[in-house]
Motif scaffolding. Structure first.
Motif, PDB file in Angstrom:
ATOM      1  N   ASP A   3       0.842  -1.195   0.000  1.00 41.17           N
ATOM      2  CA  ASP A   3       0.000   0.000   0.000  1.00 41.17           C
ATOM      3  C   ASP A   3       0.877   1.246   0.000  1.00 41.17           C
ATOM      4  OD1 ASP A   3      -2.958   1.058   0.695  1.00 41.17           O
ATOM      5  OD2 ASP A   3      -1.503   2.245   1.818  1.00 41.17           O
ATOM      6  N   VAL A   4       0.495   2.234  -0.808  1.00 38.65           N
ATOM      7  CA  VAL A   4       1.210   3.505  -0.897  1.00 38.65           C
ATOM      8  C   VAL A   4       0.298   4.593  -0.353  1.00 38.65           C
ATOM      9  CG1 VAL A   4       2.440   5.108  -2.394  1.00 38.65           C
ATOM     10  CG2 VAL A   4       2.364   2.673  -2.980  1.00 38.65           C
ATOM     11  N   GLU A   5       0.741   5.256   0.716  1.00 34.90           N
ATOM     12  CA  GLU A   5      -0.092   6.292   1.323  1.00 34.90           C
ATOM     13  C   GLU A   5       0.132   7.637   0.645  1.00 34.90           C
ATOM     14  OE1 GLU A   5      -1.103   8.402   5.656  1.00 34.90           O
ATOM     15  OE2 GLU A   5       0.203   6.642   5.573  1.00 34.90           O
ATOM     16  N   ARG A   6      -0.959   8.193   0.127  1.00 33.23           N
ATOM     17  CA  ARG A   6      -0.950   9.520  -0.505  1.00 33.23           C
ATOM     18  C   ARG A   6       0.181   9.651  -1.529  1.00 33.23           C
ATOM     19  NH1 ARG A   6      -4.376  13.374   1.670  1.00 33.23           N
ATOM     20  NH2 ARG A   6      -5.139  13.067   3.791  1.00 33.23           N
ATOM     21  N   GLY A   7       0.310   8.642  -2.372  1.00 34.74           N
ATOM     22  CA  GLY A   7       1.364   8.658  -3.385  1.00 34.74           C
ATOM     23  C   GLY A   7       1.066   7.653  -4.468  1.00 34.74           C
ATOM     24  N   HIS A  37      -8.273  11.243 -12.028  1.00 35.99           N
ATOM     25  CA  HIS A  37      -6.960  11.138 -12.673  1.00 35.99           C
ATOM     26  C   HIS A  37      -6.036  10.225 -11.870  1.00 35.99           C
ATOM     27  CE1 HIS A  37      -7.583  15.188 -14.983  1.00 35.99           C
ATOM     28  NE2 HIS A  37      -8.366  14.215 -15.408  1.00 35.99           N
ATOM     29  N   THR A  38      -6.113  10.314 -10.556  1.00 41.01           N
ATOM     30  CA  THR A  38      -5.318   9.409  -9.713  1.00 41.01           C
ATOM     31  C   THR A  38      -5.741   7.972  -9.940  1.00 41.01           C
ATOM     32  OG1 THR A  38      -5.065  11.136  -8.032  1.00 41.01           O
ATOM     33  CG2 THR A  38      -4.631   8.868  -7.352  1.00 41.01           C
ATOM     34  N   LEU A  39      -7.032   7.730 -10.000  1.00 38.13           N
ATOM     35  CA  LEU A  39      -7.533   6.377 -10.242  1.00 38.13           C
ATOM     36  C   LEU A  39      -7.023   5.829 -11.570  1.00 38.13           C
ATOM     37  CD1 LEU A  39      -9.363   3.921  -9.770  1.00 38.13           C
ATOM     38  CD2 LEU A  39     -11.270   5.278 -10.665  1.00 38.13           C
ATOM     39  N   CYS A  40      -7.093   6.631 -12.629  1.00 40.93           N
ATOM     40  CA  CYS A  40      -6.624   6.169 -13.939  1.00 40.93           C
ATOM     41  C   CYS A  40      -5.126   5.878 -13.916  1.00 40.93           C
ATOM     42  CB  CYS A  40      -6.935   7.224 -15.007  1.00 40.93           C
ATOM     43  SG  CYS A  40      -8.697   7.407 -15.380  1.00 40.93           S
ATOM     44  N   ASP A  41      -4.370   6.738 -13.257  1.00 41.95           N
ATOM     45  CA  ASP A  41      -2.924   6.549 -13.177  1.00 41.95           C
ATOM     46  C   ASP A  41      -2.578   5.279 -12.403  1.00 41.95           C
ATOM     47  OD1 ASP A  41      -0.089   7.724 -13.433  1.00 41.95           O
ATOM     48  OD2 ASP A  41      -0.289   7.461 -11.264  1.00 41.95           O
ATOM     49  N   VAL A  42      -3.238   5.091 -11.269  1.00 46.35           N
ATOM     50  CA  VAL A  42      -2.973   3.931 -10.419  1.00 46.35           C
ATOM     51  C   VAL A  42      -3.383   2.636 -11.120  1.00 46.35           C
ATOM     52  CG1 VAL A  42      -3.724   2.782  -8.296  1.00 46.35           C
ATOM     53  CG2 VAL A  42      -3.043   5.189  -8.238  1.00 46.35           C
ATOM     54  N   ALA A  43      -4.575   2.628 -11.718  1.00 45.29           N
ATOM     55  CA  ALA A  43      -5.063   1.411 -12.372  1.00 45.29           C
ATOM     56  C   ALA A  43      -4.181   1.020 -13.554  1.00 45.29           C
ATOM     57  CB  ALA A  43      -6.506   1.605 -12.820  1.00 45.29           C
ATOM     58  N   GLY A  53       6.431   6.885  -4.678  1.00 44.97           N
ATOM     59  CA  GLY A  53       6.561   6.794  -3.241  1.00 44.97           C
ATOM     60  C   GLY A  53       5.409   7.420  -2.476  1.00 44.97           C
ATOM     61  N   HIS A  54       5.556   7.410  -1.132  1.00 44.77           N
ATOM     62  CA  HIS A  54       4.542   7.933  -0.232  1.00 44.77           C
ATOM     63  C   HIS A  54       4.544   9.465  -0.215  1.00 44.77           C
ATOM     64  CE1 HIS A  54       3.868   3.970   1.719  1.00 44.77           C
ATOM     65  NE2 HIS A  54       5.182   3.809   1.613  1.00 44.77           N
ATOM     66  N   PHE A  55       3.385  10.028   0.135  1.00 42.51           N
ATOM     67  CA  PHE A  55       3.237  11.456   0.448  1.00 42.51           C
ATOM     68  C   PHE A  55       3.764  12.374  -0.660  1.00 42.51           C
ATOM     69  CE2 PHE A  55       3.911   9.140   4.500  1.00 42.51           C
ATOM     70  CZ  PHE A  55       2.644   9.316   5.047  1.00 42.51           C
ATOM     71  N   ASN A  56       3.416  12.060  -1.895  1.00 42.11           N
ATOM     72  CA  ASN A  56       3.915  12.896  -2.988  1.00 42.11           C
ATOM     73  C   ASN A  56       2.806  13.268  -3.966  1.00 42.11           C
ATOM     74  OD1 ASN A  56       3.412  10.627  -4.552  1.00 42.11           O
ATOM     75  ND2 ASN A  56       5.564  10.028  -4.707  1.00 42.11           N
ATOM     76  N   GLU A  57       1.567  13.265  -3.493  1.00 41.62           N
ATOM     77  CA  GLU A  57       0.445  13.450  -4.408  1.00 41.62           C
ATOM     78  C   GLU A  57       0.237  14.897  -4.831  1.00 41.62           C
ATOM     79  OE1 GLU A  57      -3.009  11.969  -2.423  1.00 41.62           O
ATOM     80  OE2 GLU A  57      -2.860  13.397  -0.778  1.00 41.62           O
ATOM     81  N   GLY A  58       0.946  15.842  -4.217  1.00 43.97           N
ATOM     82  CA  GLY A  58       0.863  17.230  -4.667  1.00 43.97           C
ATOM     83  C   GLY A  58      -0.379  17.934  -4.169  1.00 43.97           C
ATOM     84  N   THR A  59      -0.878  18.865  -4.974  1.00 45.18           N
ATOM     85  CA  THR A  59      -1.998  19.711  -4.563  1.00 45.18           C
ATOM     86  C   THR A  59      -3.323  18.996  -4.756  1.00 45.18           C
ATOM     87  OG1 THR A  59      -2.325  20.702  -6.746  1.00 45.18           O
ATOM     88  CG2 THR A  59      -0.650  21.700  -5.324  1.00 45.18           C
ATOM     89  N   ASN A  60      -4.403  19.675  -4.360  1.00 40.74           N
ATOM     90  CA  ASN A  60      -5.735  19.108  -4.508  1.00 40.74           C
ATOM     91  C   ASN A  60      -6.274  19.210  -5.928  1.00 40.74           C
ATOM     92  OD1 ASN A  60      -6.000  18.300  -1.815  1.00 40.74           O
ATOM     93  ND2 ASN A  60      -6.613  20.346  -1.187  1.00 40.74           N
ATOM     94  N   GLU A  61      -5.592  19.964  -6.781  1.00 40.93           N
ATOM     95  CA  GLU A  61      -5.956  20.065  -8.188  1.00 40.93           C
ATOM     96  C   GLU A  61      -5.074  19.107  -8.990  1.00 40.93           C
ATOM     97  OE1 GLU A  61      -8.345  21.900  -9.508  1.00 40.93           O
ATOM     98  OE2 GLU A  61      -8.925  22.994  -7.691  1.00 40.93           O
ATOM     99  N   SER A  62      -5.646  18.514 -10.032  1.00 42.20           N
ATOM    100  CA  SER A  62      -4.879  17.598 -10.864  1.00 42.20           C
ATOM    101  C   SER A  62      -3.822  18.352 -11.673  1.00 42.20           C
ATOM    102  CB  SER A  62      -5.796  16.852 -11.823  1.00 42.20           C
ATOM    103  OG  SER A  62      -5.046  16.046 -12.714  1.00 42.20           O
ATOM    104  N   PRO A  63      -2.596  17.822 -11.746  1.00 42.34           N
ATOM    105  CA  PRO A  63      -1.556  18.455 -12.565  1.00 42.34           C
ATOM    106  C   PRO A  63      -1.626  18.058 -14.033  1.00 42.34           C
ATOM    107  CG  PRO A  63      -0.640  16.535 -11.488  1.00 42.34           C
ATOM    108  CD  PRO A  63      -2.086  16.643 -11.020  1.00 42.34           C
ATOM    109  N   TYR A  64      -2.488  17.108 -14.360  1.00 40.08           N
ATOM    110  CA  TYR A  64      -2.497  16.539 -15.703  1.00 40.08           C
ATOM    111  C   TYR A  64      -3.318  17.375 -16.678  1.00 40.08           C
ATOM    112  CZ  TYR A  64      -0.637  12.430 -13.319  1.00 40.08           C
ATOM    113  OH  TYR A  64       0.133  11.573 -12.577  1.00 40.08           O
ATOM    114  N   THR A  65      -3.051  17.160 -17.957  1.00 41.51           N
ATOM    115  CA  THR A  65      -3.778  17.826 -19.038  1.00 41.51           C
ATOM    116  C   THR A  65      -4.237  16.782 -20.039  1.00 41.51           C
ATOM    117  OG1 THR A  65      -1.884  18.140 -20.527  1.00 41.51           O
ATOM    118  CG2 THR A  65      -2.169  19.768 -18.772  1.00 41.51           C
TER     119      THR A  65
END
Length: 542
Positions: free
Chosen positions: A340-344, A383-389, A448-460
């Motif tokens: 498990d990766v926490e917030r990353g 976007h996080t879900l798509c990246d992780v999956a 890694g852990h704790f690297n998810e950045g801001t609450n807005e998606s950085p992707y385009t």
């Protein structure tokens, strides 16, 4: 990203579990799995239900949500100068007079409507649901016969885990529990400390003085506060007279707990084992999330994992349907559990299935985030879900719950936003496996852990992710292109595309495949701020 003392303790707790020489309370289990890494890695495979589900939602809910002042309240209210300490002093009183145990009668859950919440989470596309069974505050949210400090006797006076479990299964959702309580016996030690400065300097907090006898005539009559607070394992010594010195002391000892094997605590370990075993036996979860590095309490965590796997095989006619997660699992052990990766997350496809866990706010409800619109957007979550999956993982999303059992309207709006997108495109995520390439685009993803950045998606829209299902490639844009043309460079180099569709719609889309990529014209009627998922079919694609 560097990890501070608080994050390190959260990740580790009993983090050097594999090195801890603890007092295991269990004999070797009878069954296929034995409590060692050779057996777990040699015989375990993540079940298909987990790999197919992709998305879960978590109710990370305890009495620490009552103050609405963020995570780790039960520890940090005993650290002078912290936000939690200042909030507690102003709202409830000094920790010597009003300790954290006084939050339990305030945890009334009078607005808890689990039917409504689970219906919302099901609509948002969650295929599994996780309930917090206990946190570091050592209080069980279920009918525990080994811990009188539990939610059926105090606070909500309800079997929270049992209620969640029944309703989740009625909705066809797999059920998980999170167990964080292996941290309690060192995490709670600030409750035995004192203010190093100010008018009450040197006066020990409530945990130092309270005994079972003090409860006569009180709401906690018959309970022993020492069982909750776990006893004086490593209390701050006398003579510290500044907040900076107290912080330095805690910093040093946090490193000790995470860099050296702590002395074993057999009584605590036995009690933890009995509580966890009862949680497994009575609620038959599909997943246990351990908030620990590799394993909680060392050998004891291995005992419990083997026990859970063997019980799952007993329940499912010889199939192991169980999932155990832990953090920072060494590569050599990742075949035996789900890391498990926490917030990353990860920067590429992983050999073994994993899970990313995150939250739209703070783990425990935080009013400050509501006031300043500090929640993740629906786009960030998708976007996080798509990246992780795309990288062989699942996403577990926590939606913070207030002490009264409700979620606020801003949280609900985020979840509803997730639901709108998922109802159209989630079918293109469920049941997929990684393709030969996770994705493309200008925005790098961190590891890694704790690297998810801001609450807005950085992707385009130029950032894309790929998955496969059968002979088809499922392609996602992480944004909507201004010219309504979705571009997938890798799909110009692999196979021959014959057909592109939107999930749930058989009408083919217009596309052009060249050596430089696959360009797909998107229907403007589907335009949204999050992006689109497409099903790409043809010869030689997957």
């Amino acid at each position: 990203m560097s990890i501070d003392r608080r994050q390190l303790l959260a990740m580790g707790g009993m983090g050097l579990g594999s090195q801890l020489v603890g007092a295991s309370a269990m004999a070797a289990p009878q069954g296929v799995f034995q409590p060692n890494w050779a057996s777990l890695t040699g015989g375990y495979q993540a079940p298909d239900w987990f790999r197919d589900a992709k998305f879960g939602i978590w109710a990370h809910w305890s009495a620490q949500c009552v103050p609405e002042a963020g995570d780790w309240y039960a520890r940090e209210m005993y650290l002078q100068g912290t936000r939690a300490y200042n909030h507690h002093l102003k709202t409830y009183g000094h920790p010597s007079d009003v300790g954290f145990m006084q939050m339990y009668p305030r945890w009334t859950a009078e607005r808890w409507n689990p039917v409504d919440l689970l219906d919302l989470y099901k609509r948002a596309g969650a295929r599994y649901f996780m309930a917090l069974a206990n946190h570091h505050d050592n209080f069980d949210s279920y009918a525990s016969s080994h811990n009188p400090w539990n939610s059926t006797r105090y606070g909500p006076r309800r079997d929270i885990v049992g209620t969640w479990e029944k309703l989740a299964r009625e909705r066809g959702m797999r059920f998980a529990v999170s167990n964080h309580s292996a941290h309690a016996w060192h995490w709670y030690q600030p409750a035995y400390g004192y203010d190093p400065e100010g008018p009450r300097a040197g006066q020990r907090y409530d945990a130092w003085r309270l005994t079972k006898a003090d409860g006569r005539g009180q709401w906690w009559d018959g309970l022993d506060p020492q069982q909750l607070y776990t006893g004086r394992t490593m209390p701050m010594p006398d003579g510290i007279r500044s907040i900076s010195a107290a912080n330095a002391w805690h910093e040093k000892n946090d490193r000790v707990w995470n860099e050296e094997a702590p002395a074993s605590n057999p009584a605590f370990t036995r009690n933890w084992t009995n509580r966890c075993k009862e949680l497994i036996d009575n609620y038959r979860p599909d997943m246990i999330y351990f908030d620990n590095m590799a394993m909680p309490l060392g050998q004891t965590g291995l005992d419990m994992t083997a026990y859970f796997y063997n019980k799952s095989m007993e329940w499912h006619g010889g199939r192991n349907e169980a999932v155990v997660t832990a953090k920072s699992t060494p590569e050599k052990w990742r075949a035996g559990i789900v890391d498990d990766v926490e917030r990353g997350g990860h920067d590429d496809i992983q050999r073994y299935p994993f899970q990313t866990d995150t939250c739209i706010g703070n783990w425990h409800y935080d009013r400050d985030l509501y006031d300043r619109n500090g929640y993740k957007t629906a786009g960030k979550v998708i976007h996080t879900l798509c990246d992780v999956a795309a990288k062989n993982g699942n996403l577990m999303l926590s939606v913070p719950i207030r002490g009264d059992g409700s979620i606020d309207e801003k949280e609900r709006a985020v979840v509803e936003g997730i639901a709108v997108w998922m109802q159209r495109y989630a079918v293109a995520i469920y049941g997929t496996r990684p393709w030969t390439l996770a994705g493309e685009g200008p925005t790098a993803s961190a590891q890694g852990h704790f690297n998810e950045g801001t609450n807005e998606s950085p992707y385009t829209a130029r950032d894309v992710r790929y998955m496969r299902k059968g002979s088809a490639v499922h392609a996602f844009t992480l944004g909507w292109p201004d010219d309504n043309i979705a571009r997938f460079p890798a799909l110009g180099r692999t196979g021959k595309v014959a057909r592109v569709t939107v999930p749930g719609d058989a009408a083919p889309l217009t596309f052009r495949q060249t050596a430089s990529g696959l360009d797909v014209t998107l229907p403007t009627t589907l335009r949204n701020t999050i992006g689109v998922g497409l099903i790409v079919e043809g010869d030689g694609l997957a």
